[in-house]
Design a protein around this motif. Structure first.
Motif, PDB file in Angstrom:
ATOM      1  N   LEU A  25      97.532 -39.628  -2.536  1.00  0.00           N
ATOM      2  CA  LEU A  25      97.093 -38.614  -3.463  1.00  0.00           C
ATOM      3  C   LEU A  25      96.648 -37.707  -2.486  1.00  0.00           C
ATOM      4  O   LEU A  25      95.998 -36.144  -2.636  1.00  0.00           O
ATOM      5  CB  LEU A  25      96.733 -39.223  -4.867  1.00  0.00           C
ATOM      6  N   LYS A  26      95.609 -38.226  -1.777  1.00  0.00           N
ATOM      7  CA  LYS A  26      93.727 -37.529  -0.849  1.00  0.00           C
ATOM      8  C   LYS A  26      95.200 -36.500  -0.380  1.00  0.00           C
ATOM      9  O   LYS A  26      95.008 -34.786  -0.260  1.00  0.00           O
ATOM     10  CB  LYS A  26      93.659 -38.160   0.098  1.00  0.00           C
ATOM     11  N   ALA A  27      96.369 -36.770   0.563  1.00  0.00           N
ATOM     12  CA  ALA A  27      97.459 -36.347   1.427  1.00  0.00           C
ATOM     13  C   ALA A  27      97.138 -34.801   0.325  1.00  0.00           C
ATOM     14  O   ALA A  27      98.335 -34.068   1.085  1.00  0.00           O
ATOM     15  CB  ALA A  27      98.169 -36.972   2.584  1.00  0.00           C
ATOM     16  N   ILE A  28      98.310 -34.935  -0.608  1.00  0.00           N
ATOM     17  CA  ILE A  28      99.233 -34.376  -1.289  1.00  0.00           C
ATOM     18  C   ILE A  28      98.298 -33.411  -1.945  1.00  0.00           C
ATOM     19  O   ILE A  28      97.847 -31.365  -2.013  1.00  0.00           O
ATOM     20  CB  ILE A  28      99.794 -35.291  -2.757  1.00  0.00           C
ATOM     21  N   ARG A  29      96.745 -33.621  -2.052  1.00  0.00           N
ATOM     22  CA  ARG A  29      95.505 -32.408  -3.001  1.00  0.00           C
ATOM     23  C   ARG A  29      95.192 -31.165  -1.649  1.00  0.00           C
ATOM     24  O   ARG A  29      95.059 -30.812  -1.690  1.00  0.00           O
ATOM     25  CB  ARG A  29      94.487 -33.075  -3.296  1.00  0.00           C
ATOM     26  N   ARG A  30      95.189 -31.858  -0.566  1.00  0.00           N
ATOM     27  CA  ARG A  30      94.543 -31.823   0.933  1.00  0.00           C
ATOM     28  C   ARG A  30      96.131 -30.604   1.513  1.00  0.00           C
ATOM     29  O   ARG A  30      95.706 -29.806   2.452  1.00  0.00           O
ATOM     30  CB  ARG A  30      94.336 -31.811   2.019  1.00  0.00           C
ATOM     31  N   ARG A  31      97.453 -31.033   0.919  1.00  0.00           N
ATOM     32  CA  ARG A  31      98.521 -30.163   1.337  1.00  0.00           C
ATOM     33  C   ARG A  31      99.054 -30.920   2.412  1.00  0.00           C
ATOM     34  O   ARG A  31      99.239 -30.011   3.763  1.00  0.00           O
ATOM     35  CB  ARG A  31      98.130 -28.531   1.188  1.00  0.00           C
ATOM     36  N   GLU A  32      98.075 -31.517   3.084  1.00  0.00           N
ATOM     37  CA  GLU A  32      98.475 -32.371   4.721  1.00  0.00           C
ATOM     38  C   GLU A  32     100.205 -32.823   4.460  1.00  0.00           C
ATOM     39  O   GLU A  32     100.520 -32.919   5.752  1.00  0.00           O
ATOM     40  CB  GLU A  32      97.332 -33.328   5.132  1.00  0.00           C
ATOM     41  N   ALA A  33     100.569 -34.411   3.311  1.00  0.00           N
ATOM     42  CA  ALA A  33     101.823 -34.522   3.067  1.00  0.00           C
ATOM     43  C   ALA A  33     102.765 -32.820   3.295  1.00  0.00           C
ATOM     44  O   ALA A  33     102.887 -32.380   2.764  1.00  0.00           O
ATOM     45  CB  ALA A  33     101.608 -34.956   1.548  1.00  0.00           C
TER      46      ALA A  33
END
Length: 100
Positions: A25-33
């Motif tokens: 979820l953190k990676a998605i929110r940070r647009r790292e995913a």
């Protein structure tokens, strides 16, 4: 490296993969995913949560493999969700899935 699941192991060893609910979820929110993988045997509620989140952030999502397979190929316990954080690994996995 014929199996799409083998890409997950390579990405894990390269440090380009995150797994687990909070980390993904953190990676998605940070647009790292760059690509999110949800286990095919995940609950419908879990799958919907990630479909909705990825749709909102415009991040591609695929659903394949079992929780046990995702865990095994990343060297961890069962995993319901995984995010690839590298464009190269993400593209490689998508190509392998298209060739199935």
């Amino acid at each position: 490296m014929n199996s799409p699941l083998s890409v997950l192991g390579l990405a894990q060893r390269a440090g380009k993969l995150v797994s687990g609910d909070e980390a993904v979820l953190k990676a998605i929110r940070r647009r790292e995913a760059k690509l999110v993988v949800v286990a095919a045997d995940a609950s419908e509620g879990t799958a919907k949560k990630y479909r909705d989140k990825c749709h909102y952030y415009h991040i591609p999502l695929v659903q394949f493999g079992t929780k046990a397979e995702l865990g095994h190929h990343t060297g961890k316990a069962e995993r319901v969700v995984i995010a690839l954080t590298d464009d190269g690994f993400s593209e490689l996995l998508r190509k392998k899935l298209q060739n199935l």
